[in-house]
Design a protein around this motif. Structure first.
Motif, PDB file in Angstrom:
ATOM      1  N   MET A  71       7.339   9.221-142.599  1.00 36.82           N
ATOM      2  CA  MET A  71       8.134  10.271-141.980  1.00 36.82           C
ATOM      3  C   MET A  71       9.513  10.223-142.623  1.00 36.82           C
ATOM      4  N   ARG A  72      10.015  11.365-143.004  1.00 37.70           N
ATOM      5  CA  ARG A  72      11.347  11.434-143.609  1.00 37.70           C
ATOM      6  C   ARG A  72      12.048  12.673-143.078  1.00 37.70           C
ATOM      7  N   LEU A  73      13.332  12.546-142.910  1.00 36.09           N
ATOM      8  CA  LEU A  73      14.136  13.692-142.528  1.00 36.09           C
ATOM      9  C   LEU A  73      15.089  13.925-143.689  1.00 36.09           C
ATOM     10  N   THR A  74      15.102  15.108-144.255  1.00 35.61           N
ATOM     11  CA  THR A  74      16.036  15.339-145.356  1.00 35.61           C
ATOM     12  C   THR A  74      16.830  16.609-145.100  1.00 35.61           C
ATOM     13  N   GLY A  75      18.079  16.568-145.494  1.00 38.02           N
ATOM     14  CA  GLY A  75      18.940  17.730-145.336  1.00 38.02           C
ATOM     15  C   GLY A  75      20.100  17.440-144.414  1.00 38.02           C
ATOM     16  N   SER A  76      20.994  18.387-144.292  1.00 33.13           N
ATOM     17  CA  SER A  76      22.229  18.137-143.563  1.00 33.13           C
ATOM     18  C   SER A  76      22.207  18.784-142.191  1.00 33.13           C
ATOM     19  N   GLY A  77      21.244  18.458-141.395  1.00 33.09           N
ATOM     20  CA  GLY A  77      21.203  18.958-140.033  1.00 33.09           C
ATOM     21  C   GLY A  77      20.828  17.833-139.099  1.00 33.09           C
ATOM     22  N   GLU A  78      20.862  18.125-137.819  1.00 35.67           N
ATOM     23  CA  GLU A  78      20.521  17.085-136.852  1.00 35.67           C
ATOM     24  C   GLU A  78      19.413  17.595-135.941  1.00 35.67           C
ATOM     25  N   VAL A  79      18.668  16.661-135.388  1.00 36.28           N
ATOM     26  CA  VAL A  79      17.677  17.015-134.377  1.00 36.28           C
ATOM     27  C   VAL A  79      17.870  16.074-133.194  1.00 36.28           C
ATOM     28  N   VAL A  80      17.353  16.472-132.053  1.00 29.88           N
ATOM     29  CA  VAL A  80      17.381  15.565-130.907  1.00 29.88           C
ATOM     30  C   VAL A  80      15.981  15.029-130.690  1.00 29.88           C
ATOM     31  N   LEU A  81      15.905  13.932-129.962  1.00 31.96           N
ATOM     32  CA  LEU A  81      14.638  13.219-129.821  1.00 31.96           C
ATOM     33  C   LEU A  81      13.549  14.095-129.188  1.00 31.96           C
TER      34      LEU A  81
ATOM     35  N   MET B 133      12.158  16.297-131.670  1.00 37.00           N
ATOM     36  CA  MET B 133      11.374  15.515-132.615  1.00 37.00           C
ATOM     37  C   MET B 133       9.952  15.286-132.110  1.00 37.00           C
ATOM     38  N   LYS B 134       9.835  15.016-130.815  1.00 37.47           N
ATOM     39  CA  LYS B 134       8.510  14.772-130.233  1.00 37.47           C
ATOM     40  C   LYS B 134       7.627  16.003-130.394  1.00 37.47           C
TER      41      LYS B 134
END
Lengths: 260, 339
Positions: free
Chosen positions: B286-296, B299-300
């Motif tokens: 699993m990878r997150l790429t880029g300049s943004g944010e997510v909340v948990l 994500m689920k």
């Protein structure tokens, strides 16, 4: 390799083998399924020593130590980009360097692929937090030196924490302090902040970075075999620890600000 | 990786149309549609396994799309003196053709190659996926399986293409059968002979303590009992993961982005899933790429959705690979017997 040969350095012998120590750790039987964790509880992280402002030459710096992971981080900038191409957002440049003596096996003082993969992960952790839109045409350089390496997971997590502390020390605007934590699955359990040996014995590991002040996640790195439930469980466990680490970082920054 | 000439206005236009209801994409797909995927295995005659994959080939023009070529090659490695590891090892490498990225400098291209190589290597050579039949002589010789991927053209969604091509090439890989042999001195004479390890008679009545013949009893070398193109399939070939890239544009996410779409989304979530059986699923990367944010919480939901998409891709790919197996092995054999 031949093209990377640098005659100005002491390159050492062409062929060498690391000495084999009669480790007490190796004498002990390695972890088996169902055994409890040695030395600490499954949800415990190793004690963190963090000090900001140790490198006087840099705009901001931090040194972090979590048992056998030791990382020094320096931030230079924001300064003018060397490239002539106009960019309305600033650039965040992260470079990771392993000291030749940082691992069990000597690392040649030449940049290799692993340095870059660590740098990419640390950059990803920090990127959403730094307000680069306020710094057009400029570059922020972050240099991390790994003095002692205890597993890649620990290096990325501690490196991200140190780098965000150093960024704050340099007075660069951020949306929040970036905190990172790693976890490994050992059988059914989740062990936080695994050491190199633990990570190797585990079936899968995960690193989460985020801003606890905003409750957001900026980076997730996962490798190995984990079920989706385990992943969510580990991410929740890591996020719980974020608050503790955040306190440590905030305290270290406060101490440094009061002393200077 | 973004197309060099995507203006701010263009990006805003693409974003707005993706977030509109109903969402609009330039090629008329819905958010969760993939472009056409073309796959062929056995394209490199000298490799042990190979595959060529294309996502989004334009049927009228006969070109376009993301094109990836994957091939595996087996090498014998010495465990005692060489780099070999007992039980064999898998090494991945990704090469990006400069023609796929004409606007990139050679340094940037190198870095892109590094990054693609890292994610493939970290995922596929993880011990949890290690094939069991890469050992030749335990403690002495083992196979090095190198998986090389070449990105020939990039029209977006290169990660999914790479993982699918890697899976196809590894599925196609045949490991030559080996047989251990040992050299043994005959009890009476000095002539040495080659004996099959299986056929060595038990040496039970050694009388002298100076008899060192037993030391050399372990297999010394190996031979290939059949032709080079025969062999057994790689162990655990149905475990290799597939990757789905979720391009996040809150509140929506979409799959299989083209280059302009990739340029207009800031954050991507890569999920590599493996499905060892119908009920189980395991996340391999699993990878997150880029300049943004997510909340948990978000994500689920994304992980649950990603698992569903990955399962579809996984089963479709498996079906195609079984089909290719039949085309290349069973049908080819029939054709040969008719002739």
């Amino acid at each position: 390799m031949q093209s990377n040969f640098d005659r100005r350095r002491i390159n050492g012998p062409e062929e060498s083998h690391p000495p084999l120590y009669d480790h007490e750790e190796e004498a002990e039987p390695s972890w088996k399924l169902g055994q409890p964790r040695k030395g600490r509880a499954a949800g415990d992280i190793r004690p963190i020593f963090l000090k900001a402002g140790l490198i006087s030459q840099a705009n901001g710096s931090a040194y972090i130590e979590t048992e056998r992971t030791k990382i020094a981080c320096a931030v230079y900038g924001p300064r003018q980009s060397k490239t002539t191409v106009y960019n309305e957002n600033g650039r965040l440049n992260v470079e990771v360097k392993f000291a030749p003596f940082s691992c069990t096996r000597r690392r040649a003082p030449i940049r290799d692929a692993e340095d870059r993969s660590l740098a990419v992960q640390i950059q990803q952790s920090l990127l959403p937090a730094v307000r680069l839109e306020l710094l057009p045409k400029s570059t922020i350089d972050i240099f991390l030196t790994i003095i002692e390496n205890d597993g890649m997971e620990g290096c990325i997590a501690s490196g991200s924490v140190a780098a965000s502390a150093a960024l704050a020390d340099a007075g660069i605007e951020m949306l929040g302090l970036v905190i990172a934590c790693s976890a490994s699955t050992m059988g059914e359990d989740v062990w936080l902040d695994p050491s190199e040996q633990e990570a190797q014995a585990s079936s899968g590991s995960l690193i989460v970075a985020g801003m606890p002040a905003l409750g957001t996640i900026t980076n997730v790195w996962q490798s190995g075999n984990m079920t989706p439930t385990q992943v969510i469980q580990s991410m929740e466990a890591c996020q719980e620890r974020f608050v503790d680490i955040h306190t440590i970082v905030a305290q270290a920054l406060l101490d440094n600000a009061q002393n200077t | 990786m973004a197309a060099p000439s995507t203006s701010k206005a263009e990006k805003a236009y693409i974003q707005a149309s993706l977030q509109a209801s109903p969402p609009l994409r330039a090629d008329g797909r819905t958010l969760l549609d993939f472009r056409t995927i073309l796959l062929e295995t056995g394209v490199a005659p000298l490799a042990n396994g190979s595959a060529r994959l294309n996502i989004g080939k334009a049927t009228q023009e006969g070109g376009g799309g993301t094109e990836v070529l994957a091939a595996t090659k087996l090498e014998v490695e010495d465990v005692e003196t060489g780099d070999g590891v007992d039980g064999g090892r898998l090494v991945c490498s990704v090469t990006c053709s400069p023609s796929a990225y004409p606007h990139m400098s050679s340094i940037a291209l190198d870095e892109l190659q590094y990054d693609l190589t890292t994610i493939l290597n970290q995922t596929l050579s993880h011990p949890s996926l290690h094939p069991k039949n890469l050992s030749i002589l335990p403690g002495k010789k083992s196979w090095l399986l190198s998986l090389d991927l070449v990105v020939l053209a990039d029209a977006g969604n290169v990660f999914d293409a790479l993982f699918m091509a890697a899976r196809a090439a590894l599925w196609d890989t045949k490991v030559p059968r080996t047989r251990a042999i040992q050299y043994q001195t005959r009890r009476s004479g000095y002539a040495s002979k080659n004996t099959d390890a299986m056929e060595v008679e038990g040496e039970s009545n050694i009388t002298s303590g100076f008899d060192t013949r037993d030391m050399a009893r372990a297999a010394a070398d190996f031979e290939l009992p059949d032709y080079w193109d025969e062999g057994e399939v790689l162990d655990g070939r149905d475990r290799w993961p597939v990757c789905v890239t979720l391009n996040l544009l809150p509140p929506v996410h979409f799959l299989d982005a083209t280059l302009p779409e990739e340029a207009s989304t800031t954050i991507k979530l890569l999920l590599a899933f493996s499905f060892p059986s119908n009920t189980q699923s395991s996340l391999q990367a699993m990878r997150l790429t880029g300049s943004g944010e997510v909340v948990l919480a978000q994500m689920k939901l994304l992980m649950a959705d990603g698992e569903r998409y990955a399962r579809e891709v996984f089963h479709a790919l498996e079906l195609k690979l079984r089909d290719e197996d039949i085309r290349r092995n069973v049908k080819a054999r029939d054709k040969f017997t008719v002739r």
